[in-house]
Design a protein around this motif. Structure first.
Motif, PDB file in Angstrom:
ATOM      1  N   PRO A 337       9.098   4.579   7.686  1.00 16.45           N
ATOM      2  CA  PRO A 337       9.313   5.120   6.489  1.00 16.45           C
ATOM      3  C   PRO A 337       9.755   4.207   5.237  1.00 16.45           C
ATOM      4  O   PRO A 337       9.753   4.916   4.000  1.00 16.45           O
ATOM      5  N   SER A 338      10.074   3.148   5.112  1.00 17.94           N
ATOM      6  CA  SER A 338      10.498   2.380   4.081  1.00 17.94           C
ATOM      7  C   SER A 338       8.933   1.770   3.376  1.00 17.94           C
ATOM      8  O   SER A 338       9.200   1.130   2.355  1.00 17.94           O
ATOM      9  N   GLY A 339       7.955   2.298   4.052  1.00 15.96           N
ATOM     10  CA  GLY A 339       6.622   1.426   3.602  1.00 15.96           C
ATOM     11  C   GLY A 339       6.254   0.119   4.259  1.00 15.96           C
ATOM     12  O   GLY A 339       5.197  -0.490   3.889  1.00 15.96           O
ATOM     13  N   GLN A 340       7.046  -0.202   5.293  1.00 13.00           N
ATOM     14  CA  GLN A 340       6.854  -1.590   5.851  1.00 13.00           C
ATOM     15  C   GLN A 340       5.516  -1.315   6.746  1.00 13.00           C
ATOM     16  O   GLN A 340       5.387  -0.385   7.496  1.00 13.00           O
ATOM     17  N   LEU A 341       4.568  -2.305   6.735  1.00  9.82           N
ATOM     18  CA  LEU A 341       3.285  -2.053   7.520  1.00  9.82           C
ATOM     19  C   LEU A 341       3.393  -3.084   8.387  1.00  9.82           C
ATOM     20  O   LEU A 341       3.938  -4.271   8.474  1.00  9.82           O
ATOM     21  N   ASN A 365       3.604  -6.203   6.248  1.00  5.05           N
ATOM     22  CA  ASN A 365       3.512  -6.430   4.624  1.00  5.05           C
ATOM     23  C   ASN A 365       4.246  -5.049   4.257  1.00  5.05           C
ATOM     24  O   ASN A 365       4.610  -4.368   5.132  1.00  5.05           O
ATOM     25  N   THR A 366       4.104  -4.798   2.893  1.00 10.63           N
ATOM     26  CA  THR A 366       4.625  -3.523   2.490  1.00 10.63           C
ATOM     27  C   THR A 366       3.715  -3.040   1.309  1.00 10.63           C
ATOM     28  O   THR A 366       2.876  -3.727   0.820  1.00 10.63           O
ATOM     29  N   THR A 367       4.091  -1.642   1.160  1.00 13.21           N
ATOM     30  CA  THR A 367       3.174  -1.077   0.200  1.00 13.21           C
ATOM     31  C   THR A 367       3.725  -1.273  -1.154  1.00 13.21           C
ATOM     32  O   THR A 367       2.943  -0.795  -2.218  1.00 13.21           O
ATOM     33  N   ASP A 368       4.944  -1.747  -1.493  1.00 15.38           N
ATOM     34  CA  ASP A 368       5.277  -1.941  -2.649  1.00 15.38           C
ATOM     35  C   ASP A 368       5.104  -3.541  -3.032  1.00 15.38           C
ATOM     36  O   ASP A 368       5.908  -4.379  -2.564  1.00 15.38           O
TER      37      ASP A 368
END
Length: 389
Positions: A337-341, A365-368
Motif C-alpha cells: 500500500p505504501s508504493g514499495q515494489l 524500489n518505490t513508485t515515488d
C-alpha cells in the motif's frame, strides 16, 4: 530507476551477432587492483578490504546478518541499486552487478545506469570507474546498459568476469519511459584481489525495438565446459509471465558465433530462429532471473507469472532445458500500500547460509522517485531464503 515489469519491457532479436560493511574495511581511498592511497589509476576498489584467505569452504552467514549489513551500507557511489546479480571469484570474493544506481549527495552524476560492488567476507568495496561514471560506459548515442546476469570464468590466461546487460534507450517521460534494444556482453579481467577491469564489449544481438524479441542473457550458468545462456520473451502485451529459451557455447570459444547452439525442443542446433520454449510463459518467469547448478541439478529462481506475481518459485531439472518441476517458495508482493515494489528475485549459491538453505535477494524500489532520493534504502535489495532444492 525501476526495472521493467512484464507489461513494460519487450524482449532481443534472435539473430545473434556474438555469438557487508563493516568488519574488516579500511576507509583509505584507493585500494584493490594494486592501487595505493591517492593513486589516480582506475578502476579501483574503495574502500580497501582485507584479502580473505581461501579455505575451500566459504564462511556461513545468516539472512538477518546480511540484511543488517545491507541496511548499514554507506558508500558514496552506491546508496541503492537495481537487480544485484552475483558471482563468486576464484579468490573467494563475490562480485555484485547492479542496474540503475543512486549515489550520495554531491556525487555527479547522482544516478548511473550500472554499478559494481565487490565483497570480501563481510567487507564491501565499490568499483570506482574513471570520472565516477558507470562501470559499463553509456553508448555514444546515450543508450545505457542494465546488467542482467554475471558469471566468473577461470581460463589459463586469466580469470574473466562476463556481464550480460540489456541495452536501454531512455525516454523523456519519466522513469518508466524506456525502450529495450538488445543484449551486450562485457568482459572484465580480474586479477586476484584486484578491481574488475573492462577489457571489451560485444553486442549479442543487434538493436531492435521489437516487443516480442528474446532477451538473451537474462540468466547464465556454467557447467561441464559450457556457458549456458538463457533468454526470456514476452509473447504478447497481455502476458504476465515470460517464456524461457536456452542457448549454449563452449567456454573456450564462446566469442566465436559459429560455436553457439540453441535448444530447438529436441536437439542443440546452430540457428537461433529455431530456439524453442523450455518453460512456457503461462506460469512463467520474470524478465531477469537466475539459473544455477546445485548438487548436479539446474535450479531456476524467479517470480512465477513474472514480476507482477506475488510468489518466488524454484524450478528444478536434471537437464539445462527441462522438464522443470516447480516448487513454491516465499511470498514477495509486487507492490504494498505504501508504493514499495518487490521484484526480480535471484539466487546467490556462492554465499553459504548457516541453516543450509538457499540465499536469494529480492529487488526493491518505490513508485515515488523523490522519496527514493531522500531515502535510498528503499531501493536496496532484501535477502531471504528458500528451502534448498
Amino acid at each position: 530507476m525501476r526495472r521493467a515489469t512484464p507489461s513494460l519491457l519487450g524482449g532481443a532479436a534472435p539473430g545473434l551477432v556474438l555469438t557487508a560493511v563493516l568488519a574488516g574495511c579500511s576507509t583509505t581511498p584507493g585500494g584493490g587492483g594494486g592501487t595505493t592511497p591517492g593513486d589516480a589509476a582506475y578502476p579501483r576498489l574503495t574502500p580497501t578490504c582485507a584479502r580473505v584467505t581461501p579455505t575451500g569452504k566459504p564462511p556461513a552467514v545468516t539472512v538477518t546478518q546480511l540484511n543488517r549489513i545491507v541496511a548499514g551500507l554507506d558508500l558514496p557511489l552506491w546508496q541503492a541499486g537495481d537487480i544485484g546479480a552475483s558471482a563468486r571469484l576464484p579468490d573467494d570474493r563475490i562480485v555484485w552487478v547492479f542496474g540503475d544506481t543512486v549515489r550520495g549527495d554531491g556525487i555527479t552524476p547522482r544516478i548511473v545506469a550500472n554499478s559494481m560492488l565487490v565483497t570480501s567476507g563481510l567487507c564491501t568495496s565499490q568499483v570506482e570507474a574513471a570520472g565516477q561514471g558507470p562501470v559499463i560506459p553509456d553508448r555514444a548515442d546515450g543508450v545505457v546498459h542494465w546488467p542482467m546476469s554475471v558469471v566468473s570464468v577461470s581460463r589459463p590466461e586469466g580469470d574473466v568476469l562476463v556481464v550480460v546487460s540489456a541495452r536501454i534507450r531512455r525516454g523523456t517521460a519519466g522513469g518508466l519511459d524506456f525502450t529495450y534494444l538488445g543484449s551486450s556482453a562485457s568482459l572484465f579481467d580480474v586479477a586476484p584481489g584486484g578491481a574488475p577491469t573492462l577489457r571489451e564489449q560485444l553486442d549479442i544481438t543487434p538493436d531492435s525495438t521489437a516487443a516480442d524479441q528474446v532477451n538473451w542473457g537474462s540468466a547464465m550458468t556454467v557447467r561441464g565446459g559450457w556457458l549456458y545462456v538463457y533468454g526470456t520473451r514476452l509473447p504478447s502485451k497481455d502476458s504476465f509471465g515470460r517464456a524461457l529459451y536456452a542457448a549454449r557455447a563452449p567456454i573456450a570459444d564462446a566469442r566465436d558465433r559459429a560455436t553457439w547452439q540453441f535448444w530447438d525442443g529436441t536437439a542443440w542446433v546452430g540457428e537461433p530462429s529455431r530456439a524453442a520454449v523450455v518453460l512456457p510463459a503461462r506460469g512463467g518467469v520474470s524478465q531477469t532471473l537466475s539459473v544455477d547448478v546445485l548438487d548436479g541439478r539446474y535450479v531456476i529462481v524467479s517470480k512465477r507469472d513474472g514480476d507482477l506475481g506475488n510468489t518466488v518459485y524454484a524450478w528444478t531439472s536434471d537437464s539445462p532445458v527441462g522438464p522443470w518441476t516447480a516448487r513454491r517458495g516465499t511470498r514477495a508482493d509486487f507492490q504494498d500500500p505504501s508504493g514499495q515494489l518487490q521484484y526480480a528475485p535471484l539466487a546467490h549459491p556462492g554465499i553459504t547460509l548457516a541453516d543450509g538453505k538457499l540465499l536469494i535477494s529480492i529487488s526493491r524500489n518505490t513508485t515515488d522517485f523523490s522519496r527514493l532520493l531522500t531515502d535510498p534504502s528503499l531501493g536496496r535489495p532484501v535477502f531471504a531464503e528458500l528451502d534448498r532444492p
